[in-house]
Enzyme design. Structure first.
Site, PDB file in Angstrom:
ATOM      1  N   SER A   1      -9.761  -0.745   7.203  1.00 42.32           N
ATOM      2  CA  SER A   1      -9.245  -0.565   5.844  1.00 42.32           C
ATOM      3  C   SER A   1      -8.582  -1.773   5.206  1.00 42.32           C
ATOM      4  O   SER A   1      -8.299  -1.744   4.013  1.00 42.32           O
ATOM      5  CB  SER A   1      -8.270   0.601   5.812  1.00 42.32           C
ATOM      6  OG  SER A   1      -8.990   1.796   5.755  1.00 42.32           O
TER       7      SER A   1
ATOM      8  N   LYS B   1       0.843  -1.204   0.000  1.00 39.38           N
ATOM      9  CA  LYS B   1       0.000   0.000   0.000  1.00 39.38           C
ATOM     10  C   LYS B   1       0.874   1.248   0.000  1.00 39.38           C
ATOM     11  O   LYS B   1       1.944   1.260   0.642  1.00 39.38           O
ATOM     12  CB  LYS B   1      -0.903  -0.030   1.242  1.00 39.38           C
ATOM     13  CG  LYS B   1      -1.966   1.064   1.295  1.00 39.38           C
ATOM     14  CD  LYS B   1      -2.877   0.878   2.522  1.00 39.38           C
ATOM     15  CE  LYS B   1      -3.951   1.942   2.616  1.00 39.38           C
ATOM     16  NZ  LYS B   1      -4.825   1.755   3.813  1.00 39.38           N
TER      17      LYS B   1
ATOM     18  N   SER C   1      -9.808   1.806   3.180  1.00 43.70           N
ATOM     19  CA  SER C   1      -8.972   2.575   2.277  1.00 43.70           C
ATOM     20  C   SER C   1      -7.962   1.750   1.487  1.00 43.70           C
ATOM     21  O   SER C   1      -7.381   2.265   0.532  1.00 43.70           O
ATOM     22  CB  SER C   1      -8.210   3.639   3.061  1.00 43.70           C
ATOM     23  OG  SER C   1      -7.303   3.021   3.964  1.00 43.70           O
TER      24      SER C   1
HETATM   25  N1  GLN Z   1     -12.901   3.973   6.648  1.00 47.79           N
HETATM   26  C1  GLN Z   1     -12.321   4.340   7.905  1.00 47.79           C
HETATM   27  C2  GLN Z   1     -11.943   5.797   7.861  1.00 47.79           C
HETATM   28  O1  GLN Z   1     -12.194   6.401   6.883  1.00 47.79           O
HETATM   29  C3  GLN Z   1     -11.155   3.471   8.207  1.00 47.79           C
HETATM   30  C4  GLN Z   1      -9.945   3.850   7.466  1.00 47.79           C
HETATM   31  C5  GLN Z   1      -8.772   2.984   7.763  1.00 47.79           C
HETATM   32  O2  GLN Z   1      -8.901   1.921   8.382  1.00 47.79           O
HETATM   33  N2  GLN Z   1      -7.610   3.457   7.371  1.00 47.79           N
HETATM   34  O3  GLN Z   1     -11.403   6.329   8.785  1.00 47.79           O
END
Ligand code: GLN
Length: 471
Positions: free
Chosen positions: A174, A75, A150
């Site tokens: 994410s 990532k 994400s």
């Molecule tokens: N979707 C969650 C957020 O927007 C989690 C994001 C993540 O785990 N990096 O904060």
């Protein structure tokens, strides 16, 4: 598609070690596949030359280790020396880190071949991978739909056979939620078991790196490489790390906790039915279903968005246009104006929203009402999960309340935040969680089932997940 791509990571590794396939063939097959499926926009940077050179080194017998010769994607919020690491932000569009994250160093030490850096939501803020400066990512199963986020690029890439595994990061879901949306496996380890050194910080008390793979066995194999104590991460756990592949995968006698709070309104009926079906199959295989209570469930999303935004506002204060990263090219009157213009132009809308929420809940007058209260709720959530897990080996629930929505269908922030309802409490409580495929809905979209284990029970959780995935 080249048959070599259909192998799991574990199968590929066996064949590489027996000399039945070459790493060069595997890397070339992945690079072709990356070309064929480039419409997914799953990747930001492809490191073809470097990957082919490493593959050739493996084929000459020069690379050893448990992932030697295996193509892997990372990532783009995980630092790679000499390879740009953008966090999918204009702010870091041209940032090339001078050092490797500990997980990257560990991948290299194990002989892995990094072939690309994956697209994502900007600074890992989002649930659909549409908040990227480099454009949104598409779902690997149905390109009209979002891949989740994400780590949507990592998940779509693995589901599309662009590589045998990817690393993601998980602050509130994410890794698990995009894995669920693309029909692959996503594992968030216990907080502090995988070093965060070199992971660009979002919310430091929640962030964890973990693998996205096509099988649970493969996730365990990657964990054996990336987990471990690291003096460079002050939160890193100094424990005896297990062999994550030496798990017990039998379901007989295992206690699976089910909380009715997990099956309330808002859950898509196909998803609920798929989880119930898996639970019934687990019972038939000798597992015992235990009723547990998670009364704090409804409060976790609010607590998460207060805590994570507060930490994000603090962590992102460093992007000021002075030391590194983007700097405005407009004329500035003084340093405040430099910060203002740089941050206005460098960050996208969602990141700005989080910074504003974070600074608001931390500001005097609101600190007690929001931040301090969220910290108290955090304690309650942790107690709920610890109590529930004292009565069972793992909790089972959906990974997300629905399958992947169409791109553009869900854009209101509060609506998007809801897709993390099942995953955020696991980060808040610091526990390990894994999403495994559990069938598909009426439209053919994959459904993810989440298993949640005890802190540092990562190996036991992986074993249970192998057993459940077999049902
Ligand atoms: N979707 C969650 C957020 O927007 C989690 C994001 C993540 O785990 N990096 O904060």
């Amino acid at each position: 598609m080249n048959d070599i791509l259909l192998l799991s990571l574990t199968e590929l590794k066996r064949k590489l070690d027996r000399g039945e396939v070459s790493s060069t063939d595997a890397v070339k097959a992945c690079l072709n596949r990356i070309d064929e499926t480039s419409g997914l926009n799953a990747l930001i940077t492809v490191t073809a030359e470097q990957a082919l050179a490493r593959a050739a080194a493996f084929d000459r017998g020069e690379l050893k280790g448990s992932l030697a010769g295996v193509p892997i994607i990372v990532k783009d919020n995980i630092s790679t020396a000499g390879i740009r690491t953008t966090c999918a932000s204009r702010m870091l569009e041209n940032y090339v880190p001078p050092y490797d994250a500990t997980v990257v160093k560990k991948l290299y030490d194990a002989g892995a071949v990094i072939i690309a850096k994956a697209n994502m939501d900007e600074f890992a803020m989002g649930s659909a991978s549409q908040n990227s400066y480099f454009g949104g990512v598409k779902n690997a199963v149905d390109s009209r739909r979002v891949p989740g986020g994400s780590s949507g690029g990592s998940a779509a890439a693995v589901a599309a056979f662009q590589a045998y595994a990817a690393l993601g990061s998980d602050t509130g879901g994410s890794i698990r939620q995009p894995a669920a949306f693309n029909g692959v496996v996503g594992f968030k380890p216990t907080y502090s078991t995988v070093s965060r050194y070199g992971l660009v910080a979002f919310a430091s008390s929640l962030d964890q790196i973990g693998p996205i793979t096509r099988t649970v066995e493969d996730a365990a194999a990657v964990m054996n490489v990336i987990a471990g104590h690291d003096a460079l991460d002050s939160t890193s756990a100094d424990i005896d790390y297990p062999d994550y592949t030496a798990y017990d995968d039998s379901l007989r006698g295992k206690k699976i906790g089910v909380a009715e709070e997990f099956f309330g309104a808002g859950l898509q009926s196909d998803t609920g039915a798929a989880i119930e079906k898996k639970l019934a199959a687990a019972e038939a295989a000798g597992a015992k279903l235990v009723k547990v209570k998670i009364e704090s469930f409804k409060a976790s999303l609010a607590a998460y968005y207060v805590l994570s935004s507060a930490e994000a506002a603090t962590n992102l204060a460093r992007y000021d246009g002075v030391k590194y990263g983007f700097r405005t090219s407009k004329p500035v009157s003084d340093y405040v104006d430099l910060y203002y213009k740089t941050r206005s132009e460098g960050f996208g809308a969602e990141v700005k929203r989080r910074i504003m929420i974070g600074n608001y809940v931390l500001s005097s007058g609101y600190y007690d009402a929001y931040y301090l209260k969220a910290l108290k709720v955090r304690t309650l959530i942790k107690q709920d999960y610890d109590n529930a897990l004292a009565a069972c080996d793992a909790l089972v629930c959906p990974a997300a309340p629905s399958t992947a929505p169409l791109i553009g269908a869900r854009t209101a922030p509060a609506e998007v935040y809801l897709s993390d309802i099942y995953t955020v409490p696991v980060n808040i409580a610091g526990l390990p969680g894994i999403s495994i495929p559990a069938g598909s809905d009426g439209a053919g979209m994959p459904i993810g089932m989440q298993l949640i284990g005890r802190a540092f029970g990562d190996r036991e959780l992986l074993g249970l997940a192998v057993g459940m995935a077999r049902l």
